[in-house]
Design a protein around this motif. Structure first.
Motif, PDB file in Angstrom:
ATOM      1  N   LEU A  30       0.812  -1.214   0.000  1.00  0.00           N
ATOM      2  CA  LEU A  30       0.000   0.000   0.000  1.00  0.00           C
ATOM      3  C   LEU A  30       0.846   1.264   0.000  1.00  0.00           C
ATOM      4  CD1 LEU A  30      -2.666  -0.950   2.700  1.00  0.00           C
ATOM      5  CD2 LEU A  30      -2.870  -1.153   0.215  1.00  0.00           C
ATOM      6  N   THR A  31       0.274   2.323  -0.524  1.00  0.00           N
ATOM      7  CA  THR A  31       0.894   3.641  -0.408  1.00  0.00           C
ATOM      8  C   THR A  31       0.592   4.190   0.986  1.00  0.00           C
ATOM      9  OG1 THR A  31      -1.061   4.842  -1.167  1.00  0.00           O
ATOM     10  CG2 THR A  31       0.514   4.099  -2.871  1.00  0.00           C
ATOM     11  N   GLU A  33      -0.863   6.928   1.610  1.00  0.00           N
ATOM     12  CA  GLU A  33      -2.224   7.459   1.550  1.00  0.00           C
ATOM     13  C   GLU A  33      -3.249   6.344   1.782  1.00  0.00           C
ATOM     14  OE1 GLU A  33       0.241   8.238  -0.699  1.00  0.00           O
ATOM     15  OE2 GLU A  33       0.527  10.215   0.227  1.00  0.00           O
ATOM     16  N   GLN A  34      -3.014   5.177   1.208  1.00  0.00           N
ATOM     17  CA  GLN A  34      -3.926   4.057   1.427  1.00  0.00           C
ATOM     18  C   GLN A  34      -3.843   3.569   2.870  1.00  0.00           C
ATOM     19  OE1 GLN A  34      -2.218   1.713  -1.788  1.00  0.00           O
ATOM     20  NE2 GLN A  34      -4.260   1.569  -2.735  1.00  0.00           N
ATOM     21  N   TYR A  35      -2.642   3.491   3.389  1.00  0.00           N
ATOM     22  CA  TYR A  35      -2.411   3.007   4.745  1.00  0.00           C
ATOM     23  C   TYR A  35      -3.115   3.894   5.775  1.00  0.00           C
ATOM     24  CZ  TYR A  35       0.506   1.360   8.703  1.00  0.00           C
ATOM     25  OH  TYR A  35       0.965   0.844   9.892  1.00  0.00           O
ATOM     26  N   THR A  36      -3.242   5.171   5.477  1.00  0.00           N
ATOM     27  CA  THR A  36      -3.829   6.121   6.420  1.00  0.00           C
ATOM     28  C   THR A  36      -5.230   6.592   6.010  1.00  0.00           C
ATOM     29  OG1 THR A  36      -2.687   7.956   5.320  1.00  0.00           O
ATOM     30  CG2 THR A  36      -1.577   6.938   7.224  1.00  0.00           C
ATOM     31  N   ARG A  37      -5.798   6.000   4.980  1.00  0.00           N
ATOM     32  CA  ARG A  37      -7.155   6.373   4.541  1.00  0.00           C
ATOM     33  C   ARG A  37      -8.169   6.067   5.640  1.00  0.00           C
ATOM     34  NH1 ARG A  37     -10.474   3.351  -0.232  1.00  0.00           N
ATOM     35  NH2 ARG A  37     -12.510   3.898   0.601  1.00  0.00           N
ATOM     36  N   THR A  45      -8.516   3.818  10.516  1.00  0.00           N
ATOM     37  CA  THR A  45      -7.533   3.671   9.443  1.00  0.00           C
ATOM     38  C   THR A  45      -6.879   2.298   9.585  1.00  0.00           C
ATOM     39  OG1 THR A  45      -5.621   4.525  10.669  1.00  0.00           O
ATOM     40  CG2 THR A  45      -6.964   6.166   9.487  1.00  0.00           C
ATOM     41  N   LEU A 153      -8.440  -3.595   3.771  1.00  0.00           N
ATOM     42  CA  LEU A 153      -7.553  -3.991   2.678  1.00  0.00           C
ATOM     43  C   LEU A 153      -8.347  -4.315   1.417  1.00  0.00           C
ATOM     44  CD1 LEU A 153      -5.040  -6.116   4.728  1.00  0.00           C
ATOM     45  CD2 LEU A 153      -4.437  -4.132   3.311  1.00  0.00           C
ATOM     46  N   GLN A 155     -11.239  -3.127   0.561  1.00  0.00           N
ATOM     47  CA  GLN A 155     -11.756  -1.874   0.003  1.00  0.00           C
ATOM     48  C   GLN A 155     -10.645  -1.061  -0.663  1.00  0.00           C
ATOM     49  OE1 GLN A 155     -14.552   0.380   2.340  1.00  0.00           O
ATOM     50  NE2 GLN A 155     -15.285  -1.478   3.349  1.00  0.00           N
ATOM     51  N   LEU A 156      -9.423  -1.290  -0.253  1.00  0.00           N
ATOM     52  CA  LEU A 156      -8.281  -0.607  -0.871  1.00  0.00           C
ATOM     53  C   LEU A 156      -7.773  -1.362  -2.102  1.00  0.00           C
ATOM     54  CD1 LEU A 156      -6.403   0.357   2.405  1.00  0.00           C
ATOM     55  CD2 LEU A 156      -7.480   1.953   0.781  1.00  0.00           C
TER      56      LEU A 156
END
Length: 181
Positions: A30-31, A33-37, A45, A153, A155-156
Motif C-alpha cells: 500500500l501507499t 495514503e492508502q495506509y492512512t485512509r 484507518t 484492505l 476496500q483498498l
C-alpha cells in the motif's frame, strides 16, 4: 481456563502468526495514503487498526508476566500511530517473539491473574481472571481487529489470501477422482 486436549495457546498463536503474515503482505504493497485512509469502522484507518493489535498483545503479555502496562502516551507501540508501515511491522515481529516465549513458558493456565485498567475519562477497573483468560483475550483480540483490517484492505483493492484455520493448519491431500476415502 483448563486446557482441553489440543487447545494450546502457544500453538493457536502460531496460527495467528501465519494468518497475520498474509495481512502484512497485503499491507506492504500500500501507499502511505492508502495506509492512512479513513474508514467508518474499526480504528478508522488501517494504520491505527494494525497498531492496535501488537499494542494490545504487548499489554496482555505484560499482564501474563505480572508487569505493569504503561500509559498509552508512554507505550512503545504508540509511536507507530504516526509512522509508515515498515517500522510497525519490524516492531511487531519482535513482539511476536516475546509473545511466543511467554506463551510457551506458562505451565498453569488456571493461575489467577489480577490487574487494574486505567483509561482516560473512565473509572479504574480491577480485572480478575486466569492466565488462560488473558491468553484467550490476546488471541481473540487479534482476530477481531484483523477482520477489520481485512475489510479495509479489500476496500483498498489489496485482497488477503485465505486465512481460515483449516486452510493454514490442517494437512490436506488431493484424492484420485472417484475415491471415497
Amino acid at each position: 481456563m483448563p486446557r482441553a486436549e489440543g487447545l494450546d495457546p502457544a500453538e493457536i498463536y502460531e496460527y495467528l502468526a501465519m494468518a497475520r503474515e498474509r495481512v502484512l503482505a497485503a499491507a506492504r504493497g500500500l501507499t502511505f495514503e492508502q495506509y492512512t485512509r479513513e474508514f467508518p469502522f474499526g480504528k478508522r484507518t488501517l494504520r491505527h487498526t494494525l497498531v492496535e493489535i501488537p499494542l494490545a498483545e504487548s499489554n496482555y503479555v505484560r499482564r501474563l508476566q505480572g508487569e505493569p502496562v504503561p500509559p498509552l502516551r508512554e507505550h512503545p507501540f504508540a509511536r507507530f500511530y504516526e509512522t509508515d508501515f515498515p517500522p510497525l511491522e519490524a516492531a511487531w515481529r519482535e513482539q511476536a517473539e516475546v509473545t511466543r516465549q511467554v506463551l510457551r513458558s506458562i505451565a498453569d493456565w488456571t493461575r489467577p491473574v489480577e490487574y487494574v485498567v486505567r483509561q482516560p475519562d473512565r473509572p479504574a477497573r480491577r480485572v480478575r481472571t486466569t492466565a488462560g483468560g488473558v491468553a484467550t483475550q490476546l488471541l481473540l483480540h487479534e482476530v477481531h481487529h484483523r477482520a477489520q483490517a481485512m475489510a479495509m484492505l479489500r476496500q483498498l483493492g489489496a485482497p488477503v489470501e485465505t486465512i481460515d484455520y483449516s486452510a493454514l493448519a490442517f494437512h490436506t491431500e488431493t484424492l484420485p477422482e472417484g475415491s471415497s476415502r
